[in-house]
Design a protein around this motif. Structure first.
Motif, mmCIF file in Angstrom:
data_model
loop_
_atom_site.group_PDB
_atom_site.id
_atom_site.type_symbol
_atom_site.label_atom_id
_atom_site.label_comp_id
_atom_site.label_asym_id
_atom_site.label_seq_id
_atom_site.Cartn_x
_atom_site.Cartn_y
_atom_site.Cartn_z
ATOM 1 N N GLY A 135 78.390 66.851 -15.458
ATOM 2 C CA GLY A 135 79.482 66.268 -14.685
ATOM 3 C C GLY A 135 79.425 64.757 -14.692
ATOM 4 O O GLY A 135 79.267 64.132 -15.735
ATOM 5 N N ASP A 136 79.492 64.161 -13.496
ATOM 6 C CA ASP A 136 79.552 62.700 -13.428
ATOM 7 C C ASP A 136 78.216 62.048 -13.111
ATOM 8 O O ASP A 136 78.174 60.889 -12.694
ATOM 9 N N GLY A 137 77.093 62.801 -13.281
ATOM 10 C CA GLY A 137 75.821 62.163 -12.979
ATOM 11 C C GLY A 137 74.605 62.987 -13.349
ATOM 12 O O GLY A 137 74.699 64.040 -13.977
ATOM 13 N N THR A 138 73.463 62.468 -12.953
ATOM 14 C CA THR A 138 72.167 63.122 -13.189
ATOM 15 C C THR A 138 71.463 63.295 -11.854
ATOM 16 O O THR A 138 71.383 62.353 -11.052
ATOM 17 N N ALA A 139 70.952 64.491 -11.607
ATOM 18 C CA ALA A 139 70.196 64.765 -10.391
ATOM 19 C C ALA A 139 68.754 65.053 -10.788
ATOM 20 O O ALA A 139 68.497 65.922 -11.624
ATOM 21 N N SER A 140 67.815 64.347 -10.183
ATOM 22 C CA SER A 140 66.388 64.535 -10.461
ATOM 23 C C SER A 140 65.673 64.815 -9.148
ATOM 24 O O SER A 140 65.962 64.178 -8.129
ATOM 25 N N ASP A 142 61.632 65.537 -7.580
ATOM 26 C CA ASP A 142 60.197 65.568 -7.851
ATOM 27 C C ASP A 142 59.405 66.326 -6.791
ATOM 28 O O ASP A 142 58.175 66.303 -6.782
ATOM 29 N N GLY A 143 60.099 66.985 -5.892
ATOM 30 C CA GLY A 143 59.443 67.716 -4.819
ATOM 31 C C GLY A 143 59.456 66.975 -3.498
ATOM 32 O O GLY A 143 59.253 67.584 -2.448
ATOM 33 N N GLU A 144 59.707 65.654 -3.544
ATOM 34 C CA GLU A 144 59.719 64.857 -2.314
ATOM 35 C C GLU A 144 61.011 64.083 -2.126
ATOM 36 O O GLU A 144 61.382 63.779 -0.989
ATOM 37 N N SER A 145 61.688 63.756 -3.204
ATOM 38 C CA SER A 145 62.937 63.004 -3.090
ATOM 39 C C SER A 145 63.886 63.379 -4.223
ATOM 40 O O SER A 145 63.463 63.840 -5.288
ATOM 41 N N ILE A 146 65.176 63.174 -3.972
ATOM 42 C CA ILE A 146 66.222 63.446 -4.957
ATOM 43 C C ILE A 146 66.806 62.103 -5.398
ATOM 44 O O ILE A 146 67.136 61.259 -4.548
ATOM 45 N N ARG A 147 66.950 61.931 -6.688
ATOM 46 C CA ARG A 147 67.560 60.705 -7.208
ATOM 47 C C ARG A 147 68.861 61.080 -7.918
ATOM 48 O O ARG A 147 68.881 61.961 -8.786
ATOM 49 N N LEU A 148 69.931 60.406 -7.531
ATOM 50 C CA LEU A 148 71.251 60.625 -8.126
ATOM 51 C C LEU A 148 71.645 59.376 -8.904
ATOM 52 O O LEU A 148 71.699 58.280 -8.349
ATOM 53 N N GLU A 149 71.895 59.559 -10.193
ATOM 54 C CA GLU A 149 72.305 58.449 -11.058
ATOM 55 C C GLU A 149 73.660 58.783 -11.677
ATOM 56 O O GLU A 149 73.960 59.954 -11.958
ATOM 57 N N TRP A 150 74.466 57.752 -11.926
ATOM 58 C CA TRP A 150 75.848 57.954 -12.350
ATOM 59 C C TRP A 150 76.036 57.588 -13.817
ATOM 60 O O TRP A 150 75.235 56.844 -14.401
ATOM 61 N N ASN A 151 77.102 58.122 -14.413
ATOM 62 C CA ASN A 151 77.426 57.804 -15.810
ATOM 63 C C ASN A 151 78.784 57.111 -15.885
ATOM 64 O O ASN A 151 79.406 56.815 -14.850
ATOM 65 N N TRP A 152 79.247 56.875 -17.101
ATOM 66 C CA TRP A 152 80.476 56.100 -17.266
ATOM 67 C C TRP A 152 81.719 56.848 -16.786
ATOM 68 O O TRP A 152 82.784 56.239 -16.589
ATOM 69 N N ALA A 219 72.379 74.299 -10.458
ATOM 70 C CA ALA A 219 71.967 75.296 -9.476
ATOM 71 C C ALA A 219 70.447 75.342 -9.363
ATOM 72 O O ALA A 219 69.901 75.667 -8.302
ATOM 73 N N LEU A 220 69.738 75.020 -10.447
ATOM 74 C CA LEU A 220 68.272 74.985 -10.395
ATOM 75 C C LEU A 220 67.786 73.848 -9.499
ATOM 76 O O LEU A 220 66.802 74.000 -8.763
ATOM 77 N N VAL A 221 68.461 72.697 -9.563
ATOM 78 C CA VAL A 221 68.109 71.586 -8.672
ATOM 79 C C VAL A 221 68.339 72.006 -7.227
ATOM 80 O O VAL A 221 67.500 71.772 -6.350
ATOM 81 N N ALA A 222 69.493 72.653 -6.977
ATOM 82 C CA ALA A 222 69.799 73.108 -5.622
ATOM 83 C C ALA A 222 68.738 74.080 -5.126
ATOM 84 O O ALA A 222 68.294 74.004 -3.972
ATOM 85 N N ALA A 223 68.313 75.005 -5.991
ATOM 86 C CA ALA A 223 67.322 76.010 -5.596
ATOM 87 C C ALA A 223 65.956 75.376 -5.335
ATOM 88 O O ALA A 223 65.245 75.766 -4.400
ATOM 89 N N ALA A 224 65.568 74.406 -6.168
ATOM 90 C CA ALA A 224 64.269 73.744 -5.983
ATOM 91 C C ALA A 224 64.226 72.994 -4.658
ATOM 92 O O ALA A 224 63.205 72.991 -3.961
ATOM 93 N N VAL A 225 65.331 72.359 -4.291
ATOM 94 C CA VAL A 225 65.400 71.660 -3.006
ATOM 95 C C VAL A 225 65.420 72.673 -1.865
ATOM 96 O O VAL A 225 64.714 72.527 -0.862
ATOM 97 N N GLN A 226 66.236 73.723 -2.027
ATOM 98 C CA GLN A 226 66.349 74.738 -0.981
ATOM 99 C C GLN A 226 64.996 75.369 -0.651
ATOM 100 O O GLN A 226 64.685 75.645 0.509
ATOM 101 N N ALA A 227 64.185 75.591 -1.684
ATOM 102 C CA ALA A 227 62.877 76.220 -1.480
ATOM 103 C C ALA A 227 61.964 75.378 -0.610
ATOM 104 O O ALA A 227 61.016 75.907 -0.007
ATOM 105 N N ARG A 228 62.246 74.078 -0.523
ATOM 106 C CA ARG A 228 61.375 73.177 0.242
ATOM 107 C C ARG A 228 61.987 72.757 1.569
ATOM 108 O O ARG A 228 61.398 71.956 2.298
ATOM 109 N N LEU A 229 63.170 73.276 1.880
ATOM 110 C CA LEU A 229 63.773 73.048 3.187
ATOM 111 C C LEU A 229 63.362 74.176 4.133
ATOM 112 O O LEU A 229 62.973 75.254 3.682
ATOM 113 N N PRO A 230 63.441 73.961 5.429
ATOM 114 C CA PRO A 230 63.132 75.057 6.357
ATOM 115 C C PRO A 230 64.041 76.251 6.104
ATOM 116 O O PRO A 230 65.237 76.091 5.850
#
Length: 292
Positions: A135-140, A142-152, A219-230
Protein backbone atom coordinates in the motif's frame (compact mmCIF):
# COMPACT_ATOMS: atom_id res chain seq x y z
CA UNK A 1 0.41 -40.49 14.71
CA UNK A 2 -1.83 -39.31 11.85
CA UNK A 3 -0.61 -37.48 8.76
CA UNK A 4 -2.06 -36.19 5.52
CA UNK A 5 0.11 -34.88 2.66
CA UNK A 6 -1.40 -32.77 -0.12
CA UNK A 7 -0.34 -30.10 -2.57
CA UNK A 8 -1.70 -27.54 -0.08
CA UNK A 9 0.70 -28.79 2.56
CA UNK A 10 1.24 -31.43 5.22
CA UNK A 11 -0.69 -31.81 8.45
CA UNK A 12 0.70 -34.08 11.16
CA UNK A 13 -0.91 -34.96 14.49
CA UNK A 14 1.14 -36.61 17.26
CA UNK A 15 -1.54 -36.75 19.95
CA UNK A 16 -0.53 -33.49 21.64
CA UNK A 17 -0.28 -30.98 18.82
CA UNK A 18 -0.93 -30.43 15.12
CA UNK A 19 1.99 -29.46 12.89
CA UNK A 20 0.84 -27.50 9.83
CA UNK A 21 3.40 -27.10 7.04
CA UNK A 22 2.30 -25.06 3.98
CA UNK A 23 2.80 -26.54 0.53
CA UNK A 24 4.39 -24.96 -2.53
CA UNK A 25 1.33 -25.17 -4.75
CA UNK A 26 0.33 -21.98 -6.58
CA UNK A 27 -2.99 -21.99 -4.73
CA UNK A 28 -1.22 -21.55 -1.38
CA UNK A 29 -1.31 -17.85 -0.53
CA UNK A 30 1.70 -15.68 0.22
CA UNK A 31 0.62 -15.23 3.83
CA UNK A 32 0.63 -18.99 4.49
CA UNK A 33 4.01 -19.44 2.85
CA UNK A 34 5.52 -16.52 4.79
CA UNK A 35 4.00 -17.63 8.09
CA UNK A 36 5.64 -21.03 7.65
CA UNK A 37 5.17 -24.02 9.92
CA UNK A 38 2.60 -23.75 12.70
CA UNK A 39 2.37 -25.88 15.84
CA UNK A 40 -1.19 -25.88 17.20
CA UNK A 41 -1.60 -27.46 20.66
CA UNK A 42 -4.56 -29.80 21.05
CA UNK A 43 -5.93 -27.55 23.80
CA UNK A 44 -6.34 -24.70 21.29
CA UNK A 45 -8.72 -26.70 19.08
CA UNK A 46 -12.49 -26.47 19.25
CA UNK A 47 -13.04 -28.98 16.44
CA UNK A 48 -12.25 -30.20 12.93
CA UNK A 49 -14.44 -30.88 9.91
CA UNK A 50 -14.08 -32.42 6.46
CA UNK A 51 -16.28 -31.35 3.52
CA UNK A 52 -16.34 -33.59 0.45
CA UNK A 53 -16.79 -32.35 -3.11
CA UNK A 54 -16.89 -34.03 -6.50
CA UNK A 55 -13.26 -33.29 -7.36
CA UNK A 56 -11.81 -32.17 -4.05
CA UNK A 57 -12.70 -31.70 -0.41
CA UNK A 58 -11.62 -29.38 2.35
CA UNK A 59 -10.28 -29.95 5.85
CA UNK A 60 -11.02 -27.15 8.30
CA UNK A 61 -9.70 -26.63 11.79
CA UNK A 62 -11.79 -24.62 14.22
CA UNK A 63 -9.81 -22.96 16.98
CA UNK A 64 -11.20 -21.89 20.32
CA UNK A 65 -12.18 -18.21 20.35
CA UNK A 66 -9.29 -16.07 21.52
CA UNK A 67 -6.64 -18.79 21.14
CA UNK A 68 -4.84 -17.37 18.09
CA UNK A 69 -3.73 -13.72 17.75
CA UNK A 70 -3.77 -14.02 13.93
CA UNK A 71 -7.46 -14.97 13.85
CA UNK A 72 -8.23 -12.29 16.41
CA UNK A 73 -6.42 -9.54 14.48
CA UNK A 74 -7.98 -10.50 11.13
CA UNK A 75 -11.49 -11.10 12.46
CA UNK A 76 -12.34 -13.93 10.06
CA UNK A 77 -11.43 -11.86 7.00
CA UNK A 78 -8.68 -14.12 5.63
CA UNK A 79 -9.33 -15.66 2.22
CA UNK A 80 -9.20 -19.45 1.76
CA UNK A 81 -5.75 -19.26 0.16
CA UNK A 82 -4.41 -17.24 3.13
CA UNK A 83 -6.12 -19.22 5.90
CA UNK A 84 -3.53 -21.57 7.50
CA UNK A 85 -6.29 -23.68 9.08
CA UNK A 86 -7.71 -25.00 5.80
CA UNK A 87 -6.45 -27.67 3.43
CA UNK A 88 -7.70 -28.77 0.00
CA UNK A 89 -7.89 -32.59 -0.22
CA UNK A 90 -7.88 -34.56 -3.49
CA UNK A 91 -10.74 -37.03 -3.92
CA UNK A 92 -8.42 -40.05 -3.80
CA UNK A 93 -7.33 -39.06 -0.28
CA UNK A 94 -10.80 -38.79 1.26
CA UNK A 95 -10.25 -41.92 3.34
CA UNK A 96 -7.04 -40.50 4.82
CA UNK A 97 -8.79 -37.20 5.59
CA UNK A 98 -11.64 -38.98 7.41
CA UNK A 99 -9.16 -41.02 9.46
CA UNK A 100 -7.29 -37.81 10.31
CA UNK A 101 -10.52 -36.17 11.49
CA UNK A 102 -11.43 -39.19 13.63
CA UNK A 103 -8.01 -39.21 15.32
CA UNK A 104 -8.27 -35.55 16.33
CA UNK A 105 -11.89 -35.84 17.47
CA UNK A 106 -11.04 -38.87 19.61
CA UNK A 107 -8.12 -36.99 21.17
CA UNK A 108 -10.36 -34.02 21.96
CA UNK A 109 -12.83 -36.35 23.66
CA UNK A 110 -10.20 -38.27 25.61
CA UNK A 111 -8.50 -35.09 26.81
CA UNK A 112 -11.89 -33.48 27.51
CA UNK A 113 -10.85 -30.31 25.67
CA UNK A 114 -13.69 -27.76 25.94
CA UNK A 115 -14.81 -25.79 22.89
CA UNK A 116 -15.27 -22.65 24.96
CA UNK A 117 -13.39 -19.37 24.52
CA UNK A 118 -10.06 -18.78 26.28
CA UNK A 119 -8.68 -15.73 28.10
CA UNK A 120 -5.08 -16.05 26.90
CA UNK A 121 -3.37 -16.73 23.58
CA UNK A 122 -2.43 -20.38 23.10
CA UNK A 123 -0.36 -19.67 19.96
CA UNK A 124 2.60 -17.28 19.97
CA UNK A 125 1.83 -15.32 16.80
CA UNK A 126 4.31 -14.53 13.99
CA UNK A 127 7.98 -14.24 14.86
CA UNK A 128 9.65 -10.84 15.13
CA UNK A 129 11.39 -8.74 13.91
CA UNK A 130 8.97 -8.38 11.02
CA UNK A 131 8.74 -5.82 8.22
CA UNK A 132 6.19 -5.57 5.41
CA UNK A 133 5.87 -3.08 2.55
CA UNK A 134 2.45 -2.73 0.91
CA UNK A 135 0.00 0.00 0.00
CA UNK A 136 1.26 3.45 0.93
CA UNK A 137 3.94 2.44 3.42
CA UNK A 138 6.09 -0.01 5.35
CA UNK A 139 5.26 -1.36 8.80
CA UNK A 140 8.08 -2.82 10.91
CA UNK A 141 7.77 -4.40 14.35
CA UNK A 142 10.62 -5.53 16.61
CA UNK A 143 8.55 -6.70 19.57
CA UNK A 144 8.70 -3.37 21.42
CA UNK A 145 7.80 -0.67 18.91
CA UNK A 146 6.16 -0.22 15.51
CA UNK A 147 7.75 1.95 12.85
CA UNK A 148 5.65 3.32 9.98
CA UNK A 149 7.47 4.68 6.94
CA UNK A 150 5.87 6.21 3.84
CA UNK A 151 6.49 5.92 0.10
CA UNK A 152 5.96 8.20 -2.87
CA UNK A 153 2.30 7.17 -3.12
CA UNK A 154 1.42 8.36 0.40
CA UNK A 155 -0.87 11.39 0.76
CA UNK A 156 1.20 14.46 1.61
CA UNK A 157 -1.05 15.28 4.57
CA UNK A 158 0.06 11.99 6.15
CA UNK A 159 3.69 11.83 5.04
CA UNK A 160 4.57 15.46 5.85
CA UNK A 161 5.41 14.62 9.47
CA UNK A 162 7.80 11.86 8.37
CA UNK A 163 8.15 8.32 9.66
CA UNK A 164 6.42 7.42 12.92
CA UNK A 165 7.51 5.19 15.80
CA UNK A 166 4.80 3.87 18.11
CA UNK A 167 5.73 2.23 21.40
CA UNK A 168 3.91 -1.02 22.05
CA UNK A 169 2.91 0.28 25.50
CA UNK A 170 0.99 3.12 23.79
CA UNK A 171 -1.01 0.82 21.49
CA UNK A 172 -4.58 0.21 22.56
CA UNK A 173 -5.60 -2.02 19.63
CA UNK A 174 -4.60 -3.11 16.13
CA UNK A 175 -6.90 -3.91 13.22
CA UNK A 176 -6.40 -5.33 9.74
CA UNK A 177 -8.91 -5.22 6.87
CA UNK A 178 -8.31 -6.48 3.32
CA UNK A 179 -9.32 -4.44 0.29
CA UNK A 180 -12.76 -5.57 -0.92
CA UNK A 181 -14.15 -4.43 -4.24
CA UNK A 182 -13.72 -0.69 -4.55
CA UNK A 183 -12.99 -0.26 -0.83
CA UNK A 184 -9.39 -0.05 0.27
CA UNK A 185 -8.08 -2.15 3.14
CA UNK A 186 -5.89 -0.97 5.98
CA UNK A 187 -3.64 -1.77 8.90
CA UNK A 188 -4.60 0.58 11.73
CA UNK A 189 -3.09 1.16 15.18
CA UNK A 190 -5.22 2.87 17.80
CA UNK A 191 -3.04 4.89 20.16
CA UNK A 192 -4.14 5.57 23.72
CA UNK A 193 -5.35 9.12 24.20
CA UNK A 194 -5.31 9.86 20.46
CA UNK A 195 -8.41 8.33 18.83
CA UNK A 196 -9.10 9.34 15.24
CA UNK A 197 -11.87 8.92 12.70
CA UNK A 198 -9.69 9.94 9.76
CA UNK A 199 -9.69 7.56 6.75
CA UNK A 200 -6.58 5.33 6.60
CA UNK A 201 -5.15 7.29 3.66
CA UNK A 202 -4.92 10.36 5.94
CA UNK A 203 -4.39 8.66 9.31
CA UNK A 204 -0.68 8.75 10.29
CA UNK A 205 -1.20 5.60 12.41
CA UNK A 206 -2.52 3.54 9.48
CA UNK A 207 -1.24 1.88 6.31
CA UNK A 208 -3.67 2.23 3.39
CA UNK A 209 -3.98 -1.01 1.35
CA UNK A 210 -5.13 -1.24 -2.26
CA UNK A 211 -5.67 -4.95 -2.84
CA UNK A 212 -2.24 -5.95 -4.14
CA UNK A 213 -0.44 -9.27 -3.61
CA UNK A 214 1.44 -8.28 -0.44
CA UNK A 215 -1.57 -6.84 1.40
CA UNK A 216 -2.24 -10.05 3.41
CA UNK A 217 1.29 -9.86 4.85
CA UNK A 218 0.20 -6.79 6.81
CA UNK A 219 -2.04 -9.21 8.73
CA UNK A 220 1.15 -10.82 10.08
CA UNK A 221 2.26 -7.47 11.53
CA UNK A 222 -1.19 -7.07 13.09
CA UNK A 223 -1.01 -10.58 14.58
CA UNK A 224 2.51 -10.10 15.96
CA UNK A 225 1.42 -6.90 17.72
CA UNK A 226 -1.85 -8.46 18.90
CA UNK A 227 0.03 -11.36 20.50
CA UNK A 228 1.88 -8.88 22.71
CA UNK A 229 -1.13 -6.81 23.76
CA UNK A 230 -3.26 -7.78 26.76
CA UNK A 231 -5.76 -10.46 25.83
CA UNK A 232 -9.20 -8.84 25.44
CA UNK A 233 -10.81 -11.54 27.61
CA UNK A 234 -8.17 -11.57 30.34
CA UNK A 235 -9.57 -10.67 33.76
CA UNK A 236 -8.80 -7.11 34.78
CA UNK A 237 -7.36 -6.35 38.22
CA UNK A 238 -10.79 -5.09 39.30
CA UNK A 239 -12.26 -8.52 38.51
CA UNK A 240 -10.05 -10.19 41.12
CA UNK A 241 -12.16 -11.07 44.17
CA UNK A 242 -11.11 -9.19 47.30
CA UNK A 243 -8.85 -11.05 49.64
CA UNK A 244 -10.77 -12.59 52.49
CA UNK A 245 -9.53 -11.22 55.79
CA UNK A 246 -9.36 -13.53 58.79
CA UNK A 247 -11.70 -12.10 61.40
CA UNK A 248 -9.97 -10.99 64.58
CA UNK A 249 -11.33 -12.96 67.53
CA UNK A 250 -13.06 -10.99 70.24
CA UNK A 251 -10.92 -10.46 73.34
CA UNK A 252 -11.83 -12.72 76.25
CA UNK A 253 -14.23 -11.10 78.72
CA UNK A 254 -12.82 -9.57 81.87
CA UNK A 255 -13.17 -11.94 84.86
CA UNK A 256 -15.93 -11.21 87.40
CA UNK A 257 -13.92 -11.01 90.63
CA UNK A 258 -16.96 -11.00 92.91
CA UNK A 259 -18.17 -14.24 91.33
CA UNK A 260 -14.75 -15.79 91.71
CA UNK A 261 -14.60 -14.84 95.37
CA UNK A 262 -18.04 -16.36 95.93
CA UNK A 263 -16.79 -19.52 94.24
CA UNK A 264 -13.79 -19.68 96.62
CA UNK A 265 -16.09 -19.39 99.63
CA UNK A 266 -18.31 -22.16 98.25
CA UNK A 267 -15.28 -24.40 97.75
CA UNK A 268 -14.13 -23.66 101.29
CA UNK A 269 -17.53 -24.63 102.71
CA UNK A 270 -17.53 -27.86 100.67
CA UNK A 271 -14.06 -28.69 101.96
CA UNK A 272 -15.02 -28.04 105.58
CA UNK A 273 -18.13 -30.19 105.29
CA UNK A 274 -16.06 -33.08 103.88
CA UNK A 275 -17.57 -33.07 100.38
CA UNK A 276 -14.18 -32.17 98.86
CA UNK A 277 -10.97 -33.90 99.83
CA UNK A 278 -7.82 -31.88 100.50
CA UNK A 279 -6.49 -32.66 97.02
CA UNK A 280 -9.76 -31.82 95.25
CA UNK A 281 -10.07 -28.57 97.17
CA UNK A 282 -6.49 -27.56 96.28
CA UNK A 283 -6.99 -28.23 92.54
CA UNK A 284 -10.33 -26.42 92.41
CA UNK A 285 -8.94 -23.42 94.31
CA UNK A 286 -5.95 -23.17 91.95
CA UNK A 287 -8.27 -23.14 88.92
CA UNK A 288 -10.29 -20.29 90.39
CA UNK A 289 -7.16 -18.32 91.26
CA UNK A 290 -5.86 -18.67 87.66
CA UNK A 291 -9.09 -17.08 86.49
CA UNK A 292 -8.41 -14.09 88.71
Amino acid sequence: MAEIIQRDGTWTFDGDALRLVPGRDKNVGLLRKTLGELAVPLGALAGISFEQGKKSGRLRLRLRDGADPLLHATGGRLTDSSDPYQMTVDSDRYGVAEYFVDEIRNALLLDEVPATAVDRYLLPGPAVPLSVSAGDGTASFDGESIRLEWNWKTEEAKSAAGARTLALADIQSVEWHPAVGLENGFLRFTVRGAPTKAPPKYDPNSIDLWGFKKDPLMALVAAAVQARLPHPSAPSPTDTPPKQLTPTPDPPPEPDHDALLRRLRELGDLHKSGVLTDEEFTLAKQAVLRGM
